[in-house]
Design an enzyme around this catalytic site. Structure first.
Site, short mmCIF file in Angstrom:
data_model
loop_
_atom_site.label_atom_id
_atom_site.label_comp_id
_atom_site.label_asym_id
_atom_site.label_seq_id
_atom_site.Cartn_x
_atom_site.Cartn_y
_atom_site.Cartn_z
N HIS A 63 0.85 -1.20 0.00
CA HIS A 63 0.00 0.00 0.00
C HIS A 63 0.88 1.24 0.00
O HIS A 63 1.97 1.25 0.55
CB HIS A 63 -0.90 0.01 1.24
CG HIS A 63 -2.02 -0.97 1.15
ND1 HIS A 63 -3.30 -0.61 0.80
CD2 HIS A 63 -2.06 -2.30 1.34
CE1 HIS A 63 -4.06 -1.67 0.78
NE2 HIS A 63 -3.33 -2.72 1.11
N CYS A 110 -9.53 1.66 5.69
CA CYS A 110 -10.52 1.66 4.61
C CYS A 110 -11.02 3.10 4.43
O CYS A 110 -11.87 3.58 5.18
CB CYS A 110 -11.67 0.72 4.97
SG CYS A 110 -12.90 0.59 3.66
N ALA A 111 -10.44 3.78 3.45
CA ALA A 111 -10.74 5.20 3.24
C ALA A 111 -12.22 5.43 2.96
O ALA A 111 -12.78 6.43 3.40
CB ALA A 111 -9.89 5.75 2.09
#
Length: 179
Positions: free
Chosen positions: A71, A128-129
Site C-alpha cells: 500500500h 478503509c478510506a
C-alpha cells in the site's frame, strides 16, 4: 439483478479472466486473486469475501506485512516514493475520503504521522478510506500509533479485508453487468 447472478457470472470466468478481474482486490497483490480463483465455485458474494478473508488470515506474518507494504501512504506524493504506485481503485477511494484535496495543514500532519507510523511499524498505515473521512483517518492514525507491532499487523489486515470486501462487491456487480 441478484447476488446469485453476479456470482454465477464470476464462477463462469476463465481462470485468466478471474485473476485479471480480481487482481486489484488486494492492493498490488495478484497472488490473492490466483488463490481465490482456486476456491471456486462461490455460492454468494459473501462467500467470496469470506474466502479472501480466510486467505489473508492464513498468511504468515511476514506475508501479511508484505501485503501492507504494497500500500502507498494515504495521500502519498512523488516525494514519498509513491509516484505511479497509487492504483485507480485507491485513488478513487482516497478521493472519496477527501485525502486527495487536503488543506496544507492536514497534508503536513498526515505526512508527519505517516512517517512516524512507517518508522515504528515498517509498513504504511492502512485504513478503509471509503468508510472514513479526513478527521477520522487522522484520529485513527494517532490512536493506532500507540499499538504494538503485532496489534497493528492485525489492525492493518482487518482494514485490508474491509477494502477488499468493498472491491469484491463492486466487481461481482460489474461482472454481471458486463455479461
Amino acid at each position: 439483478m441478484s447476488d446469485r447472478a453476479g456470482v454465477a457470472a464470476v464462477n463462469q470466468l476463465t481462470a485468466e479472466e478471474f485473476v485479471l478481474t480480481f487482481s486489484r482486490v488486494v492492493e498490488s497483490y495478484p497472488a490473492a486473486a490466483a488463490q481465490l480463483c482456486q476456491l471456486r465455485p462461490f455460492r454468494s458474494t459473501q462467500h467470496i469475501v469470506d474466502s479472501l478473508a480466510g486467505f489473508l488470515e492464513s498468511l504468515a506474518p511476514a506475508d501479511q506485512e508484505e501485503v501492507l507494504r504494497l500500500h502507498t501512504d494515504l495521500a502519498g506524493s512523488p516525494a514519498d516514493g509513491d509516484e505511479g504506485r497509487l492504483t485507480a481503485e485507491s485513488a478513487r477511494e482516497q478521493r472519496a475520503a477527501g485525502l486527495l484535496s487536503l488543506s496544507a495543514r492536514d497534508r503536513q500532519e498526515l505526512t508527519q504521522l505517516n512517517h512516524r507510523y512507517k518508522m515504528k511499524f515498517g509498513f504504511p498505515f492502512v485504513i478503509c478510506a471509503r468508510e472514513n473521512k479526513v478527521a477520522t483517518i487522522l484520529e485513527g492514525l494517532k490512536t493506532r500509533l500507540g499499538n504494538t507491532r503485532r496489534d497493528e499487523l492485525e489492525a492493518g489486515i482487518a482494514e485490508v479485508k474491509k477494502i477488499s470486501a468493498l472491491r469484491i462487491r463492486e466487481l461481482t456487480q460489474s461482472t454481471q453487468d458486463n455479461l
